[in-house]
Scaffold this motif. Structure first.
Motif, PDB file in Angstrom:
ATOM      1  N   SER A   1       0.802  -1.341   0.184  1.00 35.38           N
ATOM      2  CA  SER A   1      -0.147   0.175   0.240  1.00 35.38           C
ATOM      3  C   SER A   1       0.456   1.205   0.437  1.00 35.38           C
ATOM      4  O   SER A   1       0.349   2.133   0.213  1.00 35.38           O
ATOM      5  CB  SER A   1      -1.179   0.428   1.043  1.00 35.38           C
ATOM      6  OG  SER A   1      -0.519  -0.036   2.585  1.00 35.38           O
ATOM      7  N   GLN A   2       2.160   1.171  -0.257  1.00 33.17           N
ATOM      8  CA  GLN A   2       2.926   1.919  -0.494  1.00 33.17           C
ATOM      9  C   GLN A   2       2.658   2.668  -1.877  1.00 33.17           C
ATOM     10  O   GLN A   2       3.383   3.617  -2.142  1.00 33.17           O
ATOM     11  CB  GLN A   2       4.438   2.077   0.158  1.00 33.17           C
ATOM     12  CG  GLN A   2       4.799   1.235   1.715  1.00 33.17           C
ATOM     13  CD  GLN A   2       4.947   2.557   2.496  1.00 33.17           C
ATOM     14  OE1 GLN A   2       5.651   3.819   1.975  1.00 33.17           O
ATOM     15  NE2 GLN A   2       3.471   2.520   3.696  1.00 33.17           N
ATOM     16  N   LEU A   3       2.587   1.867  -2.560  1.00 36.67           N
ATOM     17  CA  LEU A   3       2.594   2.246  -3.446  1.00 36.67           C
ATOM     18  C   LEU A   3       2.096   3.343  -4.077  1.00 36.67           C
ATOM     19  O   LEU A   3       0.476   3.447  -3.093  1.00 36.67           O
ATOM     20  CB  LEU A   3       2.967   1.100  -4.466  1.00 36.67           C
ATOM     21  CG  LEU A   3       3.576  -0.302  -4.611  1.00 36.67           C
ATOM     22  CD1 LEU A   3       3.364  -0.846  -5.610  1.00 36.67           C
ATOM     23  CD2 LEU A   3       4.580   0.418  -5.210  1.00 36.67           C
ATOM     24  N   PRO A   4       1.876   4.448  -5.520  1.00 34.71           N
ATOM     25  CA  PRO A   4       0.490   4.856  -5.372  1.00 34.71           C
ATOM     26  C   PRO A   4      -0.246   4.673  -5.990  1.00 34.71           C
ATOM     27  O   PRO A   4      -0.535   4.232  -6.463  1.00 34.71           O
ATOM     28  CB  PRO A   4       1.740   6.103  -6.396  1.00 34.71           C
ATOM     29  CG  PRO A   4       2.876   5.227  -7.185  1.00 34.71           C
ATOM     30  CD  PRO A   4       3.154   3.970  -6.285  1.00 34.71           C
ATOM     31  N   GLY A   5      -1.854   5.303  -5.423  1.00 34.76           N
ATOM     32  CA  GLY A   5      -2.966   4.488  -5.733  1.00 34.76           C
ATOM     33  C   GLY A   5      -3.598   3.138  -5.335  1.00 34.76           C
ATOM     34  O   GLY A   5      -4.470   2.908  -5.804  1.00 34.76           O
TER      35      GLY A   5
ATOM     36  N   THR B   1      -6.909  -2.390  -1.400  1.00 38.32           N
ATOM     37  CA  THR B   1      -6.337  -2.714  -2.553  1.00 38.32           C
ATOM     38  C   THR B   1      -5.362  -3.475  -2.857  1.00 38.32           C
ATOM     39  O   THR B   1      -5.084  -4.681  -3.194  1.00 38.32           O
ATOM     40  CB  THR B   1      -6.388  -2.125  -4.162  1.00 38.32           C
ATOM     41  OG1 THR B   1      -7.296  -0.700  -3.294  1.00 38.32           O
ATOM     42  CG2 THR B   1      -5.556  -2.605  -5.643  1.00 38.32           C
ATOM     43  N   ALA B   2      -4.454  -2.895  -2.191  1.00 32.22           N
ATOM     44  CA  ALA B   2      -3.119  -3.858  -1.221  1.00 32.22           C
ATOM     45  C   ALA B   2      -3.619  -5.459  -0.385  1.00 32.22           C
ATOM     46  O   ALA B   2      -3.497  -6.929  -1.098  1.00 32.22           O
ATOM     47  CB  ALA B   2      -2.450  -2.939  -0.403  1.00 32.22           C
ATOM     48  N   LEU B   3      -4.368  -5.949   0.059  1.00 31.05           N
ATOM     49  CA  LEU B   3      -5.138  -6.597   0.559  1.00 31.05           C
ATOM     50  C   LEU B   3      -5.665  -7.845  -0.644  1.00 31.05           C
ATOM     51  O   LEU B   3      -5.171  -8.873  -0.590  1.00 31.05           O
ATOM     52  CB  LEU B   3      -6.118  -6.537   1.730  1.00 31.05           C
ATOM     53  CG  LEU B   3      -6.761  -8.067   2.349  1.00 31.05           C
ATOM     54  CD1 LEU B   3      -6.033  -8.976   3.275  1.00 31.05           C
ATOM     55  CD2 LEU B   3      -8.268  -7.075   3.431  1.00 31.05           C
ATOM     56  N   ARG B   4      -6.772  -7.549  -1.707  1.00 36.10           N
ATOM     57  CA  ARG B   4      -6.723  -7.977  -2.332  1.00 36.10           C
ATOM     58  C   ARG B   4      -5.899  -8.296  -3.348  1.00 36.10           C
ATOM     59  O   ARG B   4      -6.004  -9.367  -3.677  1.00 36.10           O
ATOM     60  CB  ARG B   4      -7.869  -6.940  -3.338  1.00 36.10           C
ATOM     61  CG  ARG B   4      -8.821  -7.718  -4.946  1.00 36.10           C
ATOM     62  CD  ARG B   4      -9.477  -7.028  -5.463  1.00 36.10           C
ATOM     63  NE  ARG B   4      -9.122  -5.400  -5.481  1.00 36.10           N
ATOM     64  CZ  ARG B   4      -8.247  -5.274  -6.715  1.00 36.10           C
ATOM     65  NH1 ARG B   4      -8.521  -6.574  -7.383  1.00 36.10           N
ATOM     66  NH2 ARG B   4      -8.877  -4.577  -7.297  1.00 36.10           N
ATOM     67  N   LEU B   5      -4.864  -7.630  -3.525  1.00 39.74           N
ATOM     68  CA  LEU B   5      -3.860  -7.658  -4.145  1.00 39.74           C
ATOM     69  C   LEU B   5      -2.768  -9.423  -4.091  1.00 39.74           C
ATOM     70  O   LEU B   5      -2.133  -9.829  -4.519  1.00 39.74           O
ATOM     71  CB  LEU B   5      -2.601  -6.582  -5.081  1.00 39.74           C
ATOM     72  CG  LEU B   5      -3.999  -5.675  -5.753  1.00 39.74           C
ATOM     73  CD1 LEU B   5      -1.832  -4.769  -5.824  1.00 39.74           C
ATOM     74  CD2 LEU B   5      -4.027  -6.707  -7.077  1.00 39.74           C
ATOM     75  N   VAL B   6      -2.586  -8.759  -2.444  1.00 36.66           N
ATOM     76  CA  VAL B   6      -1.459 -10.417  -1.789  1.00 36.66           C
ATOM     77  C   VAL B   6      -2.395 -10.952  -1.608  1.00 36.66           C
ATOM     78  O   VAL B   6      -2.158 -12.315  -2.400  1.00 36.66           O
ATOM     79  CB  VAL B   6      -1.469  -9.217  -0.438  1.00 36.66           C
ATOM     80  CG1 VAL B   6      -0.808 -10.625   0.204  1.00 36.66           C
ATOM     81  CG2 VAL B   6      -0.360  -8.222  -0.604  1.00 36.66           C
ATOM     82  N   LEU B   7      -4.142 -11.202  -1.659  1.00 35.87           N
ATOM     83  CA  LEU B   7      -4.544 -12.441  -1.483  1.00 35.87           C
ATOM     84  C   LEU B   7      -4.861 -12.735  -2.607  1.00 35.87           C
ATOM     85  O   LEU B   7      -4.826 -14.686  -3.030  1.00 35.87           O
ATOM     86  CB  LEU B   7      -6.117 -11.960  -1.466  1.00 35.87           C
ATOM     87  CG  LEU B   7      -5.693 -11.484   0.550  1.00 35.87           C
ATOM     88  CD1 LEU B   7      -6.875 -11.602   1.429  1.00 35.87           C
ATOM     89  CD2 LEU B   7      -5.778 -12.871   1.663  1.00 35.87           C
TER      90      LEU B   7
ATOM     91  N   LEU C   1       8.889  -4.797  -0.235  1.00 36.18           N
ATOM     92  CA  LEU C   1       8.114  -4.653  -0.428  1.00 36.18           C
ATOM     93  C   LEU C   1       9.055  -6.492  -0.957  1.00 36.18           C
ATOM     94  O   LEU C   1       7.682  -7.362  -1.197  1.00 36.18           O
ATOM     95  CB  LEU C   1       7.586  -3.972  -1.974  1.00 36.18           C
ATOM     96  CG  LEU C   1       6.770  -4.641  -2.819  1.00 36.18           C
ATOM     97  CD1 LEU C   1       5.845  -4.984  -1.694  1.00 36.18           C
ATOM     98  CD2 LEU C   1       6.765  -3.822  -3.857  1.00 36.18           C
ATOM     99  N   SER C   2       9.938  -6.531  -1.929  1.00 34.62           N
ATOM    100  CA  SER C   2       9.642  -7.896  -2.402  1.00 34.62           C
ATOM    101  C   SER C   2      10.597  -9.403  -1.674  1.00 34.62           C
ATOM    102  O   SER C   2       9.093 -10.445  -1.324  1.00 34.62           O
ATOM    103  CB  SER C   2      11.319  -7.955  -3.576  1.00 34.62           C
ATOM    104  OG  SER C   2      11.963  -7.890  -2.646  1.00 34.62           O
ATOM    105  N   ASP C   3      10.835  -8.871  -0.279  1.00 34.51           N
ATOM    106  CA  ASP C   3      10.950  -9.126   0.876  1.00 34.51           C
ATOM    107  C   ASP C   3       9.562  -9.396   1.836  1.00 34.51           C
ATOM    108  O   ASP C   3       9.759 -10.791   1.905  1.00 34.51           O
ATOM    109  CB  ASP C   3      11.587  -8.380   2.135  1.00 34.51           C
ATOM    110  CG  ASP C   3      12.357  -9.345   2.831  1.00 34.51           C
ATOM    111  OD1 ASP C   3      12.633 -10.389   2.150  1.00 34.51           O
ATOM    112  OD2 ASP C   3      12.437  -9.335   4.110  1.00 34.51           O
TER     113      ASP C   3
END
Lengths: 205, 205
Positions: free
Chosen positions: A16-20, A25-31, B44-46
């Protein structure tokens, strides 16, 4: 958000450090990554690590490159006398996609923006001035965004070039091809009238 | 898109594998990482690598966990007799956030969806039936999304539970709190009238 796992929380935090990209969203991407084969995640983190560790900037134009000198600067069929000044590598890609330009580039790495704390010294303006001082460049084309920051940067570089005999130009501003006149903003429309071109020229390219 | 660097291209390719992230967004994210300190990318990659390699699923409820038994299942103050069946860990987080539920969960890992090639065997339905067969569960609450796939999954599990004396229930469907009646869809409105509740109950919680 309460996470049942520290590992998950860390991954979501970093993502979630990434812009936007917010926490959800981060949780959705990681899952999503967790549902895919392990290799996909490893390939992603590997690609990011390698990129950050091994990437080089071309020593001539500061374009992102795997080698000391980028493909464009190393290409003998491109003219080194014309240099197009752009903000970042995406602009290089956009101009390259047109297939209309056969000169070199100079990637500034941003625009002068006091609001964001970016001054001339954080950009690659000095190397550009030095390249011009060597006398091998005939024309500088400014291709920055048409914003206050872009105009400021153009003007700063223009001032620095005073006294040299390099030609400076800027990419044309006007109505986009295919656009309806009535929806154009007044500034653009006004400039496109002031900077009108011979009709014969409009039939090229 | 033509990239001036293979490393960049690989990073963008991998990033654009994520759902909802196209090539352009991926490039924007990757270039953002390049502008940030190196540690951010490495963190992040870690985090992603560690997550994928070390993450566990709770052996009781299949929630994501750092330990063999997740915090919820390991908490003695929560009643193991009530089990709420959800699709994935995000639903667990959403229900936990309400602070209204003190039972256990069972994470299915998806819904039965022949269109996506997901059958009952890919979900954790069998362990759920086995848990019920042990006779320690009194009530199963279905909390899947109210879609065709959700309803199919509910019904499949319901059928599998025939013959056991476990109580089954499903979360209430109705008009959202704060919603205007006139904008509700007919199905929801119809169900909320059919399943009306004593007025006294509506004043709780």
């Amino acid at each position: 958000m309460d996470f049942s796992s520290k590992l998950l929380e860390q991954a979501v935090d970093e993502m979630s450090q990434l812009p936007g990209i917010g926490k959800r969203t981060a949780l959705r991407l990681v899952l999503h990554l967790l549902k895919q084969p392990e290799e996909q995640t490893l390939r992603l983190s590997d690609a990011l690590t390698k990129l950050r560790k091994d990437i080089k900037l071309c020593r001539n134009c500061f374009n992102i490159s795997d080698t000391e000198l980028c493909e464009i600067c190393a290409n003998p069929s491109r003219s080194a006398e014309i240099v197009c000044v752009v903000e970042d590598i995406r602009d290089v890609m956009a101009i390259e996609n047109t297939g209309q330009y056969r000169g070199h580039y100079h990637v500034l790495g941003g625009k002068i923006s006091p609001m964001d704390g970016i001054g001339p010294s954080q950009l690659t303006i000095k190397p550009l001035i030095e390249k011009v001082a060597e006398g091998k460049i005939e024309e500088i084309i400014f291709a920055l965004s048409s914003t206050l920051e872009g105009d400021t940067t153009n003007f700063y570089i223009f001032k620095q070039l005073e006294g040299t005999n390099v030609k400076t130009s800027t990419i044309a501003r006007g109505i986009s091809v295919g656009d309806e006149l009535e929806y154009a903003d007044e500034v653009t429309l006004g400039r496109s009238i002031t900077n009108r071109i011979p009709f014969e020229n409009s039939m090229k390219g």
